[in-house]
Design a protein around this motif. Structure first.
Motif, mmCIF file in Angstrom:
data_model
loop_
_atom_site.group_PDB
_atom_site.id
_atom_site.type_symbol
_atom_site.label_atom_id
_atom_site.label_comp_id
_atom_site.label_asym_id
_atom_site.label_seq_id
_atom_site.Cartn_x
_atom_site.Cartn_y
_atom_site.Cartn_z
ATOM 1 N N THR A 78 -4.061 14.126 -3.508
ATOM 2 C CA THR A 78 -3.273 15.324 -3.792
ATOM 3 C C THR A 78 -3.574 16.422 -2.785
ATOM 4 O OG1 THR A 78 -3.132 14.796 -6.139
ATOM 5 C CG2 THR A 78 -2.814 17.107 -5.534
ATOM 6 N N ARG A 96 -3.090 3.008 -8.349
ATOM 7 C CA ARG A 96 -3.462 2.791 -9.772
ATOM 8 C C ARG A 96 -3.622 1.340 -10.064
ATOM 9 N NH1 ARG A 96 0.050 7.573 -12.155
ATOM 10 N NH2 ARG A 96 -1.568 9.128 -11.967
ATOM 11 N N ARG A 119 -9.946 9.556 -6.291
ATOM 12 C CA ARG A 119 -8.837 9.307 -5.376
ATOM 13 C C ARG A 119 -7.652 10.234 -5.581
ATOM 14 N NH1 ARG A 119 -8.005 3.331 -4.139
ATOM 15 N NH2 ARG A 119 -9.710 2.256 -5.086
ATOM 16 N N GLU A 120 -7.289 10.442 -6.844
ATOM 17 C CA GLU A 120 -6.094 11.240 -7.114
ATOM 18 C C GLU A 120 -6.226 12.658 -6.570
ATOM 19 O OE1 GLU A 120 -4.617 11.012 -11.117
ATOM 20 O OE2 GLU A 120 -4.672 8.807 -11.098
ATOM 21 N N ILE A 151 0.076 8.293 -5.336
ATOM 22 C CA ILE A 151 -0.999 8.003 -6.286
ATOM 23 C C ILE A 151 -0.700 6.713 -7.066
ATOM 24 C CG2 ILE A 151 -2.073 8.806 -8.438
ATOM 25 C CD1 ILE A 151 -2.045 11.631 -7.208
#
Length: 184
Positions: free
Chosen positions: A86, A184, A81-82, A180
């Motif tokens: 990004t 989390r 995902r990050e 982000i």
């Protein structure tokens, strides 16, 4: 002798569309969204105004089609995902910073506030494809992905609208970190 009026006469449709999209962004960049009238765009593209209206029923529909073309497919690359977020946010920031794109985006959104038909065009043609792709890439609900799009694109457009400049790279990185953090 009678002139030929075969379908092959004139410029191919793809060339006309590319010329119109380039003229649209150039007109918005030079004259602002309000100043980029269908008349000015037609002249800049070297086509008749009727050519524009045959393809797009309104300036908002033309601008939306132009933005869909300018953005193209979302380059969702990376593992996890990050990295996907990004890449997507950096891509969005770069696109909004292109001449005419940020102003076109902000202008069409402003028009859509009081135009339900334009809101529908924006939702179906501009947002929906990116929403679906991000949902698939992130494995998240539509509501959660819509929120991310709203926050990221809203912040990028707000900066462009307030300063006339795209968001600085260090601020884009901060925006990425904030988004982000939601996942989390």
């Amino acid at each position: 002798m009678q002139e030929s009026t075969s379908p092959g006469a004139g410029r191919p449709r793809a060339d006309v569309t590319a010329d119109v999209f380039a003229a649209t962004l150039r007109s918005v960049h030079e004259s602002g969204y309000a100043g980029a009238t269908m008349d000015r765009i037609a002249v800049a593209a070297g086509v008749a105004k009727t050519t524009l209206y045959r393809r797009w029923p309104s300036k908002g529909a033309l601008i939306t089609a132009c933005l869909v073309d300018a953005f193209g497919p979302a380059p969702l690359v990376g593992e996890g995902r990050e990295e996907v977020l990004t890449t997507a946010i950096r891509w969005g920031a770069a696109k909004i910073g292109e001449p005419g794109v940020g102003a076109a985006f902000a202008g069409v959104f402003t028009d859509a506030v009081s135009d339900p038909a334009l809101r529908e065009i924006l939702a179906n043609e501009l947002q929906a494809p990116y929403l679906r792709v991000l949902q698939d890439a992130l494995g998240e609900s539509e509501q959660r992905v819509r929120f991310v799009i709203d926050v990221a694109m809203g912040a990028l457009l707000h900066r462009m609208g307030i300063s006339g400049e795209p968001m600085a790279e260090d601020d884009v990185e901060t925006l990425i970190a904030m988004v982000i953090g939601v996942f989390r």
